[in-house]
Design a protein around this motif. Structure first.
Motif, PDB file in Angstrom:
ATOM      1  N   GLN A 252      -1.868  -1.705 -13.471  1.00  0.00           N
ATOM      2  CA  GLN A 252      -2.600  -2.758 -12.779  1.00  0.00           C
ATOM      3  C   GLN A 252      -1.984  -3.060 -11.401  1.00  0.00           C
ATOM      4  O   GLN A 252      -1.884  -4.211 -10.993  1.00  0.00           O
ATOM      5  CB  GLN A 252      -2.646  -4.029 -13.629  1.00  0.00           C
ATOM      6  CG  GLN A 252      -3.177  -3.824 -15.035  1.00  0.00           C
ATOM      7  CD  GLN A 252      -4.654  -3.481 -15.071  1.00  0.00           C
ATOM      8  OE1 GLN A 252      -5.439  -4.102 -14.377  1.00  0.00           O
ATOM      9  NE2 GLN A 252      -5.040  -2.502 -15.867  1.00  0.00           N
ATOM     10  N   LEU A 253      -1.584  -1.993 -10.685  1.00  0.00           N
ATOM     11  CA  LEU A 253      -0.956  -2.136  -9.375  1.00  0.00           C
ATOM     12  C   LEU A 253      -1.867  -1.773  -8.206  1.00  0.00           C
ATOM     13  O   LEU A 253      -1.489  -1.959  -7.061  1.00  0.00           O
ATOM     14  CB  LEU A 253       0.282  -1.225  -9.295  1.00  0.00           C
ATOM     15  CG  LEU A 253       1.606  -1.805  -9.732  1.00  0.00           C
ATOM     16  CD1 LEU A 253       2.672  -0.714  -9.794  1.00  0.00           C
ATOM     17  CD2 LEU A 253       2.047  -2.911  -8.805  1.00  0.00           C
ATOM     18  N   SER A 254      -3.043  -1.267  -8.478  1.00  0.00           N
ATOM     19  CA  SER A 254      -3.907  -0.764  -7.409  1.00  0.00           C
ATOM     20  C   SER A 254      -4.197  -1.808  -6.338  1.00  0.00           C
ATOM     21  O   SER A 254      -4.052  -1.532  -5.141  1.00  0.00           O
ATOM     22  CB  SER A 254      -5.222  -0.228  -7.985  1.00  0.00           C
ATOM     23  OG  SER A 254      -4.944   0.864  -8.841  1.00  0.00           O
ATOM     24  N   GLU A 255      -4.596  -3.013  -6.731  1.00  0.00           N
ATOM     25  CA  GLU A 255      -4.907  -4.063  -5.749  1.00  0.00           C
ATOM     26  C   GLU A 255      -3.664  -4.489  -4.979  1.00  0.00           C
ATOM     27  O   GLU A 255      -3.733  -4.767  -3.782  1.00  0.00           O
ATOM     28  CB  GLU A 255      -5.527  -5.270  -6.438  1.00  0.00           C
ATOM     29  CG  GLU A 255      -6.944  -5.037  -6.900  1.00  0.00           C
ATOM     30  CD  GLU A 255      -7.550  -6.267  -7.557  1.00  0.00           C
ATOM     31  OE1 GLU A 255      -7.105  -7.397  -7.260  1.00  0.00           O
ATOM     32  OE2 GLU A 255      -8.483  -6.085  -8.364  1.00  0.00           O
ATOM     33  N   VAL A 256      -2.533  -4.525  -5.653  1.00  0.00           N
ATOM     34  CA  VAL A 256      -1.269  -4.879  -4.995  1.00  0.00           C
ATOM     35  C   VAL A 256      -0.957  -3.856  -3.908  1.00  0.00           C
ATOM     36  O   VAL A 256      -0.632  -4.210  -2.772  1.00  0.00           O
ATOM     37  CB  VAL A 256      -0.110  -4.944  -6.014  1.00  0.00           C
ATOM     38  CG1 VAL A 256       1.232  -5.127  -5.325  1.00  0.00           C
ATOM     39  CG2 VAL A 256      -0.356  -6.050  -7.035  1.00  0.00           C
ATOM     40  N   LEU A 257      -1.079  -2.575  -4.240  1.00  0.00           N
ATOM     41  CA  LEU A 257      -0.781  -1.512  -3.288  1.00  0.00           C
ATOM     42  C   LEU A 257      -1.701  -1.552  -2.075  1.00  0.00           C
ATOM     43  O   LEU A 257      -1.259  -1.307  -0.957  1.00  0.00           O
ATOM     44  CB  LEU A 257      -0.874  -0.145  -3.981  1.00  0.00           C
ATOM     45  CG  LEU A 257       0.231   0.128  -5.000  1.00  0.00           C
ATOM     46  CD1 LEU A 257      -0.138   1.299  -5.885  1.00  0.00           C
ATOM     47  CD2 LEU A 257       1.551   0.360  -4.298  1.00  0.00           C
ATOM     48  N   GLU A 258      -2.975  -1.865  -2.312  1.00  0.00           N
ATOM     49  CA  GLU A 258      -3.931  -1.936  -1.200  1.00  0.00           C
ATOM     50  C   GLU A 258      -3.569  -3.043  -0.213  1.00  0.00           C
ATOM     51  O   GLU A 258      -3.820  -2.921   0.980  1.00  0.00           O
ATOM     52  CB  GLU A 258      -5.345  -2.157  -1.739  1.00  0.00           C
ATOM     53  CG  GLU A 258      -5.908  -0.939  -2.438  1.00  0.00           C
ATOM     54  CD  GLU A 258      -7.226  -1.229  -3.153  1.00  0.00           C
ATOM     55  OE1 GLU A 258      -7.812  -2.322  -2.944  1.00  0.00           O
ATOM     56  OE2 GLU A 258      -7.660  -0.358  -3.928  1.00  0.00           O
ATOM     57  N   ALA A 259      -2.944  -4.111  -0.712  1.00  0.00           N
ATOM     58  CA  ALA A 259      -2.586  -5.239   0.142  1.00  0.00           C
ATOM     59  C   ALA A 259      -1.261  -5.033   0.869  1.00  0.00           C
ATOM     60  O   ALA A 259      -0.957  -5.764   1.815  1.00  0.00           O
ATOM     61  CB  ALA A 259      -2.511  -6.519  -0.693  1.00  0.00           C
ATOM     62  N   LEU A 260      -0.484  -4.052   0.460  1.00  0.00           N
ATOM     63  CA  LEU A 260       0.824  -3.815   1.086  1.00  0.00           C
ATOM     64  C   LEU A 260       0.676  -2.940   2.324  1.00  0.00           C
ATOM     65  O   LEU A 260      -0.178  -2.046   2.367  1.00  0.00           O
ATOM     66  CB  LEU A 260       1.781  -3.160   0.088  1.00  0.00           C
ATOM     67  CG  LEU A 260       2.162  -4.033  -1.103  1.00  0.00           C
ATOM     68  CD1 LEU A 260       2.954  -3.222  -2.122  1.00  0.00           C
ATOM     69  CD2 LEU A 260       2.954  -5.243  -0.650  1.00  0.00           C
ATOM     70  N   PRO A 261       1.506  -3.146   3.333  1.00  0.00           N
ATOM     71  CA  PRO A 261       1.353  -2.422   4.598  1.00  0.00           C
ATOM     72  C   PRO A 261       1.489  -0.903   4.481  1.00  0.00           C
ATOM     73  O   PRO A 261       0.829  -0.174   5.209  1.00  0.00           O
ATOM     74  CB  PRO A 261       2.461  -3.004   5.488  1.00  0.00           C
ATOM     75  CG  PRO A 261       3.423  -3.648   4.564  1.00  0.00           C
ATOM     76  CD  PRO A 261       2.641  -4.073   3.353  1.00  0.00           C
ATOM     77  N   HIS A 262       2.334  -0.428   3.557  1.00  0.00           N
ATOM     78  CA  HIS A 262       2.555   1.014   3.441  1.00  0.00           C
ATOM     79  C   HIS A 262       2.360   1.523   2.021  1.00  0.00           C
ATOM     80  O   HIS A 262       2.904   2.572   1.662  1.00  0.00           O
ATOM     81  CB  HIS A 262       3.968   1.372   3.940  1.00  0.00           C
ATOM     82  CG  HIS A 262       4.233   0.899   5.333  1.00  0.00           C
ATOM     83  ND1 HIS A 262       3.621   1.448   6.440  1.00  0.00           N
ATOM     84  CD2 HIS A 262       5.018  -0.105   5.799  1.00  0.00           C
ATOM     85  CE1 HIS A 262       4.035   0.810   7.530  1.00  0.00           C
ATOM     86  NE2 HIS A 262       4.874  -0.140   7.166  1.00  0.00           N
ATOM     87  N   GLY A 263       1.609   0.799   1.216  1.00  0.00           N
ATOM     88  CA  GLY A 263       1.338   1.241  -0.151  1.00  0.00           C
ATOM     89  C   GLY A 263       2.618   1.540  -0.913  1.00  0.00           C
ATOM     90  O   GLY A 263       3.547   0.730  -0.920  1.00  0.00           O
ATOM     91  N   TRP A 264       2.672   2.704  -1.536  1.00  0.00           N
ATOM     92  CA  TRP A 264       3.843   3.110  -2.322  1.00  0.00           C
ATOM     93  C   TRP A 264       5.100   3.216  -1.466  1.00  0.00           C
ATOM     94  O   TRP A 264       6.209   3.176  -1.996  1.00  0.00           O
ATOM     95  CB  TRP A 264       3.591   4.448  -3.020  1.00  0.00           C
ATOM     96  CG  TRP A 264       2.728   4.336  -4.234  1.00  0.00           C
ATOM     97  CD1 TRP A 264       1.425   4.751  -4.356  1.00  0.00           C
ATOM     98  CD2 TRP A 264       3.085   3.777  -5.495  1.00  0.00           C
ATOM     99  NE1 TRP A 264       0.962   4.474  -5.612  1.00  0.00           N
ATOM    100  CE2 TRP A 264       1.961   3.888  -6.333  1.00  0.00           C
ATOM    101  CE3 TRP A 264       4.247   3.199  -5.998  1.00  0.00           C
ATOM    102  CZ2 TRP A 264       1.966   3.445  -7.654  1.00  0.00           C
ATOM    103  CZ3 TRP A 264       4.246   2.755  -7.318  1.00  0.00           C
ATOM    104  CH2 TRP A 264       3.123   2.876  -8.129  1.00  0.00           C
ATOM    105  N   ASP A 265       4.958   3.376  -0.178  1.00  0.00           N
ATOM    106  CA  ASP A 265       6.125   3.521   0.695  1.00  0.00           C
ATOM    107  C   ASP A 265       6.577   2.192   1.307  1.00  0.00           C
ATOM    108  O   ASP A 265       7.379   2.167   2.237  1.00  0.00           O
ATOM    109  CB  ASP A 265       5.825   4.559   1.783  1.00  0.00           C
ATOM    110  CG  ASP A 265       5.623   5.938   1.166  1.00  0.00           C
ATOM    111  OD1 ASP A 265       6.445   6.333   0.316  1.00  0.00           O
ATOM    112  OD2 ASP A 265       4.626   6.604   1.509  1.00  0.00           O
TER     113      ASP A 265
END
Length: 171
Positions: free
Chosen positions: A70-83
């Motif tokens: 359930q991390l997809s929305e969190v990643l979309e909101a972060l400036p560099h996703g997984w990085d």
């Protein structure tokens, strides 16, 4: 701690598949989601998958883990996703986001045992629901032991064992 291989029992022994299992074996065969996910300095990617996994295989694994934890929305909101850097001890993320990263890390480890220890007790209701949904998706893939006082996690169980001061009070 005993099941995960962090400690040996003070009495008795741990049997897995009928064979005695020492702490080293249990540690190698288990993944754990604790009440508070401890993150190391670095990126989300570095906190979830092995540095040796790279390229398309890593991207595919991360996409699956994002959906399952359930991390997809969190990643979309972060400036560099997984990085995105997580900061000191993960302080760039909320408690719920750190918990989902911890769940993604546990799901990424190939293990036969998933231990979940009070993983939702400090979360708000919406985040707790996301973690419970992620755990529900993982059902049947490995043996899962959940230590909890939370009804949402108890509802996932095939078998409930109630402990009182370290002793089985009800099954």
């Amino acid at each position: 701690d005993v099941l995960s291989g962090l400690r040996e029992p003070t009495a008795g022994q741990v049997l897995i598949g009928g064979a005695r299992s020492d702490a080293r074996q249990r540690l190698a065969a288990s993944s754990v989601v604790f009440q508070t996910a401890e993150l190391k300095p670095g990126t989300l990617r570095q906190n979830v998958i092995d540095d040796r996994l790279d390229g398309p295989a890593a991207d595919a694994a991360l996409a699956t883990l994002a959906q399952r934890a359930q991390l997809s929305e969190v990643l979309e909101a972060l400036p560099h996703g997984w990085d995105t850097a997580v900061g000191e001890a993960g302080n760039a993320l909320s408690g719920g986001e750190r918990q989902r990263v911890g769940l993604a890390r546990a799901l990424a480890k190939e293990s036969s045992l998933l231990l979940v220890d009070e993983a939702t007790s400090a979360l708000d209701t919406i985040t707790e629901r996301a973690v419970v949904d992620a755990l529900a998706q993982a059902r049947g893939e490995r043996t899962t032991v959940i230590v909890t006082h939370r009804p949402a996690l108890v509802a996932l169980a095939d078998r409930v064992i109630v402990l009182d001061q370290g002793r089985i009070a009800d099954v």
